[in-house]
Design an enzyme around this catalytic site. Structure first.
Site, PDB file in Angstrom:
ATOM      1  N   ILE A   1     -40.633  41.357  40.239  1.00 57.59           N
ATOM      2  CA  ILE A   1     -41.569  42.483  40.155  1.00 57.59           C
ATOM      3  C   ILE A   1     -43.011  42.040  40.430  1.00 57.59           C
ATOM      4  O   ILE A   1     -43.862  42.861  40.791  1.00 57.59           O
ATOM      5  CB  ILE A   1     -41.452  43.160  38.762  1.00 57.59           C
ATOM      6  CG1 ILE A   1     -41.917  44.597  38.802  1.00 57.59           C
ATOM      7  CG2 ILE A   1     -42.170  42.368  37.687  1.00 57.59           C
ATOM      8  CD1 ILE A   1     -41.536  45.398  37.573  1.00 57.59           C
TER       9      ILE A   1
ATOM     10  N   HIS B   1     -32.982  32.161  34.781  1.00 58.86           N
ATOM     11  CA  HIS B   1     -33.102  32.759  36.109  1.00 58.86           C
ATOM     12  C   HIS B   1     -33.634  31.713  37.072  1.00 58.86           C
ATOM     13  O   HIS B   1     -34.538  30.949  36.745  1.00 58.86           O
ATOM     14  CB  HIS B   1     -34.022  33.983  36.085  1.00 58.86           C
ATOM     15  CG  HIS B   1     -35.293  33.775  35.321  1.00 58.86           C
ATOM     16  ND1 HIS B   1     -35.358  33.827  33.950  1.00 58.86           N
ATOM     17  CD2 HIS B   1     -36.546  33.491  35.744  1.00 58.86           C
ATOM     18  CE1 HIS B   1     -36.590  33.594  33.555  1.00 58.86           C
ATOM     19  NE2 HIS B   1     -37.342  33.383  34.631  1.00 58.86           N
TER      20      HIS B   1
ATOM     21  N   HIS C   1     -35.776  31.113  40.157  1.00 57.67           N
ATOM     22  CA  HIS C   1     -36.781  31.708  41.046  1.00 57.67           C
ATOM     23  C   HIS C   1     -36.512  31.184  42.451  1.00 57.67           C
ATOM     24  O   HIS C   1     -36.418  29.958  42.658  1.00 57.67           O
ATOM     25  CB  HIS C   1     -38.185  31.236  40.662  1.00 57.67           C
ATOM     26  CG  HIS C   1     -38.726  31.788  39.394  1.00 57.67           C
ATOM     27  ND1 HIS C   1     -39.521  32.914  39.350  1.00 57.67           N
ATOM     28  CD2 HIS C   1     -38.606  31.365  38.114  1.00 57.67           C
ATOM     29  CE1 HIS C   1     -39.875  33.150  38.098  1.00 57.67           C
ATOM     30  NE2 HIS C   1     -39.334  32.224  37.324  1.00 57.67           N
TER      31      HIS C   1
HETATM   32  P1  5GP Z   1     -40.372  33.173  33.998  1.00 58.73           P
HETATM   33  O1  5GP Z   1     -41.852  33.257  33.728  1.00 58.73           O
HETATM   34  O2  5GP Z   1     -39.589  33.472  32.742  1.00 58.73           O
HETATM   35  O3  5GP Z   1     -39.934  31.915  34.655  1.00 58.73           O
HETATM   36  O4  5GP Z   1     -40.067  34.294  35.051  1.00 58.73           O
HETATM   37  C1  5GP Z   1     -39.830  35.626  34.702  1.00 58.73           C
HETATM   38  C2  5GP Z   1     -39.977  36.410  35.970  1.00 58.73           C
HETATM   39  O5  5GP Z   1     -39.427  37.687  35.755  1.00 58.73           O
HETATM   40  C3  5GP Z   1     -41.437  36.607  36.383  1.00 58.73           C
HETATM   41  O6  5GP Z   1     -41.633  36.100  37.692  1.00 58.73           O
HETATM   42  C4  5GP Z   1     -41.626  38.120  36.312  1.00 58.73           C
HETATM   43  O7  5GP Z   1     -42.466  38.626  37.318  1.00 58.73           O
HETATM   44  C5  5GP Z   1     -40.203  38.635  36.427  1.00 58.73           C
HETATM   45  N1  5GP Z   1     -39.974  39.900  35.749  1.00 58.73           N
HETATM   46  C6  5GP Z   1     -40.312  40.191  34.483  1.00 58.73           C
HETATM   47  N2  5GP Z   1     -39.946  41.451  34.173  1.00 58.73           N
HETATM   48  C7  5GP Z   1     -39.346  41.953  35.271  1.00 58.73           C
HETATM   49  C8  5GP Z   1     -38.755  43.211  35.561  1.00 58.73           C
HETATM   50  O8  5GP Z   1     -38.703  44.128  34.749  1.00 58.73           O
HETATM   51  N3  5GP Z   1     -38.237  43.372  36.818  1.00 58.73           N
HETATM   52  C9  5GP Z   1     -38.274  42.374  37.743  1.00 58.73           C
HETATM   53  N4  5GP Z   1     -37.729  42.636  38.931  1.00 58.73           N
HETATM   54  N5  5GP Z   1     -38.828  41.173  37.493  1.00 58.73           N
HETATM   55  C10 5GP Z   1     -39.358  40.967  36.279  1.00 58.73           C
END
Ligand code: 5GP
Length: 126
Positions: free
Chosen positions: A39, A108, A110
């Site tokens: 997102i 997840h 990336h």
């Molecule tokens: P982290 O910071 O945990 O490694 O990555 C989480 C990722 O999830 C971030 O890049 C963030 O933009 C994405 N993200 C968080 N909430 C949502 C959502 O509701 N929808 C989508 N498509 N991505 C999300």
């Protein structure tokens, strides 16, 4: 998206995306995994590959999950081929806990592509 989701719960926003309770731009789905656009993209192409099993962090991966983790990379590589950036290259990374920059406690991968990435991926010196 708040960064305060507790890592003690397996229920995150990604569970809602898996269950189609909130919308996402889904690129791939099978019985084990889901891939969807991030997102808040950090590169021209930025999507996430997640297991449907809600594993909180890399630290919580069990021996029984080893093939599942390989599956996530297999999905990433297939999408890279399908979307035409496999040859140019990309980054496929997982963040773990606070110092790793993790904000959603459902692991997840990336996948970032479409430009040359710098290394190391942080700004500050050691
Ligand atoms: P982290 O910071 O945990 O490694 O990555 C989480 C990722 O999830 C971030 O890049 C963030 O933009 C994405 N993200 C968080 N909430 C949502 C959502 O509701 N929808 C989508 N498509 N991505 C999300």
């Amino acid at each position: 998206m708040s960064g305060s989701i507790s890592q003690t719960t397996n229920e995150t926003i990604f569970t809602k995306i898996i269950n189609k309770e909130i919308p996402a731009d889904i690129l791939y789905e099978d019985e084990l995994a889901l891939a969807f656009s991030d997102i808040n993209p950090q590169a021209p192409i930025h999507f996430l590959v997640i297991p449907k099993k809600p594993i909180t962090t890399i630290n919580a991966i069990q021996e029984e999950d080893k093939a599942l983790l390989g599956h996530l990379y297999w999905v990433a590589a297939n999408l890279a081929e399908k979307h035409g950036f496999a040859k140019d290259g990309y980054r496929a990374v997982m963040n773990c806990n606070e110092n790793g920059g993790q904000t959603v406690y459902h692991i997840h991968l990336h996948v970032l592509a479409g430009k040359a990435m710098g290394w190391p991926p942080y700004q500050n010196k050691l």
